[in-house]
Design a protein around this motif. Structure first.
Motif, PDB file in Angstrom:
ATOM      1  N   TRP A  44     123.290  -8.153 105.622  1.00 12.34           N
ATOM      2  CA  TRP A  44     122.689  -7.264 105.290  1.00 12.34           C
ATOM      3  C   TRP A  44     122.315  -8.116 103.721  1.00 12.34           C
ATOM      4  O   TRP A  44     123.302  -7.447 102.756  1.00 12.34           O
ATOM      5  N   GLU A  45     121.304  -7.774 103.140  1.00 13.78           N
ATOM      6  CA  GLU A  45     120.650  -8.783 101.799  1.00 13.78           C
ATOM      7  C   GLU A  45     119.933  -8.096 101.545  1.00 13.78           C
ATOM      8  O   GLU A  45     118.615  -7.323 102.291  1.00 13.78           O
ATOM      9  N   THR A  46     120.256  -6.823 100.207  1.00 13.38           N
ATOM     10  CA  THR A  46     119.201  -6.515  99.483  1.00 13.38           C
ATOM     11  C   THR A  46     119.046  -6.851  98.030  1.00 13.38           C
ATOM     12  O   THR A  46     120.298  -7.090  97.528  1.00 13.38           O
ATOM     13  N   PRO A  47     117.804  -6.836  97.307  1.00  9.96           N
ATOM     14  CA  PRO A  47     118.079  -6.127  96.531  1.00  9.96           C
ATOM     15  C   PRO A  47     118.484  -5.798  94.819  1.00  9.96           C
ATOM     16  O   PRO A  47     119.327  -5.638  94.074  1.00  9.96           O
ATOM     17  N   SER A  94     130.174   3.261  87.628  1.00 12.21           N
ATOM     18  CA  SER A  94     131.340   3.796  86.626  1.00 12.21           C
ATOM     19  C   SER A  94     131.246   1.789  85.801  1.00 12.21           C
ATOM     20  O   SER A  94     131.835   2.014  84.127  1.00 12.21           O
ATOM     21  N   ALA A  95     130.837   0.944  86.867  1.00 10.93           N
ATOM     22  CA  ALA A  95     131.066  -0.323  85.812  1.00 10.93           C
ATOM     23  C   ALA A  95     128.726  -0.910  85.887  1.00 10.93           C
ATOM     24  O   ALA A  95     128.838  -2.512  85.805  1.00 10.93           O
ATOM     25  N   ASN A  96     128.798  -0.025  85.548  1.00 14.55           N
ATOM     26  CA  ASN A  96     127.355  -0.127  84.994  1.00 14.55           C
ATOM     27  C   ASN A  96     126.932  -1.615  85.973  1.00 14.55           C
ATOM     28  O   ASN A  96     126.212  -1.930  86.095  1.00 14.55           O
ATOM     29  N   ILE A  97     126.944  -0.804  87.461  1.00 15.25           N
ATOM     30  CA  ILE A  97     126.489  -1.552  88.487  1.00 15.25           C
ATOM     31  C   ILE A  97     125.274  -0.914  89.277  1.00 15.25           C
ATOM     32  O   ILE A  97     126.158   0.351  90.121  1.00 15.25           O
ATOM     33  N   ASP A  98     124.254  -1.090  89.719  1.00 14.36           N
ATOM     34  CA  ASP A  98     123.373  -0.376  90.472  1.00 14.36           C
ATOM     35  C   ASP A  98     123.627  -0.009  92.107  1.00 14.36           C
ATOM     36  O   ASP A  98     123.658  -1.418  92.935  1.00 14.36           O
ATOM     37  N   SER A  99     123.467   1.057  92.463  1.00 10.82           N
ATOM     38  CA  SER A  99     123.475   0.324  94.678  1.00 10.82           C
ATOM     39  C   SER A  99     122.496   2.242  94.239  1.00 10.82           C
ATOM     40  O   SER A  99     121.628   2.577  93.723  1.00 10.82           O
TER      41      SER A  99
END
Length: 254
Positions: A44-47, A94-99
């Motif tokens: 499952w690959e996503t940008p 909280s770790a500045n990782i977008d989701s």
């Protein structure tokens, strides 16, 4: 404290097989009884990192072709967990990782072929997560690091992939393992056991036969997510083996 796992999913046929590797998966399932499972799948690959937030039961996805009909009849009716999906998103934020969330996608074979052996009753909630294959290895590690606290609450994080995964190098009649594949895995194992993350982040530049073993990164990066999520000072190598000459089943607990 729940460890994180990197598990090789290899061929979809493992769902039907009983062998040394699937026996290891079954034993892991007996030893570790999590409250829930978070699994990052190479299929499952996503940008943008995408988290399944499924209400109710997952569809089983057959994202492969040319296999026995029996394989397409298999189901893994695990249920999702929107609450855990939300928590996962908050940890990443909280770790500045977008989701982002996905509310419809089923479990692909990078997930269910493993889970069938780990927890055959499909009675543990599952949150499936995509991968962003072209982020640097250090950033993949940080994704795992951001969710490391899940292990404290008995939530199992799994990276599902393969270390040596070059389908162009498959030898259908192989009776021995290709030496280049062993050398690549041995380099990984040595540096994992030393905890030498800085060297591991330079795998593609420094490991022997790295370009041959990892022609494309999507199956390799779940290793670094699992590594980052780990709570153990020294990893445990759970299994080492090969199929079709070079497809690796190297698996580890972190």
């Amino acid at each position: 404290m729940m460890p994180s796992l990197f598990l090789a999913h290899g061929s979809p046929m493992i769902a039907l097989q009983e062998n040394a590797y699937t026996n290891v998966l079954s034993e892991i399932g007996k030893a570790e009884k999590p409250e829930a499972i978070v699994i990052f799948t190479a299929h499952w690959e996503t940008p943008v990192l995408t988290i399944s937030s499924v209400e109710g039961e997952y569809e089983t996805i057959y994202d492969f072709g040319g296999f026995p009909e029996e394989l397409y009849q298999m189901k893994y009716p695990a249920k999702g967990s929107p609450d855990l999906a939300k928590r996962l998103s908050e940890l990443l934020k909280s770790a500045n990782i977008d989701s982002q969330f996905d509310h419809r996608r089923g479990l692909d074979h990078g997930s269910w072929t493993l889970l069938k052996h780990l927890y055959p009753d499909a009675d543990i909630p599952v949150v499936q997560v995509s991968v962003q294959p072209f982020l640097p290895l250090e950033q993949q590690f940080k994704i795992g690091e951001a969710i490391r606290s899940l292990g404290e609450d008995h939530i199992l994080v799994i990276g599902s992939g393969v270390t040596v995964h070059n389908l162009r190098q498959i030898n259908w009649g192989a009776t021995e393992v290709e030496e280049w594949a062993v050398q690549f895995d041995s380099w990984l194992e040595e540096n994992m056991l030393k905890g030498d993350y800085d060297t591991l982040f330079r795998t593609m530049e420094e490991a022997p036969h790295a370009q041959r073993a990892v022609p494309r990164p999507e199956h390799f990066i779940p290793l670094f997510i699992a590594m980052g999520a780990g709570n153990r000072e020294t990893p445990d190598i759970l299994f080492k083996g090969y199929e079709l000459g070079s497809i690796s089943y190297l698996s580890a607990a972190f």
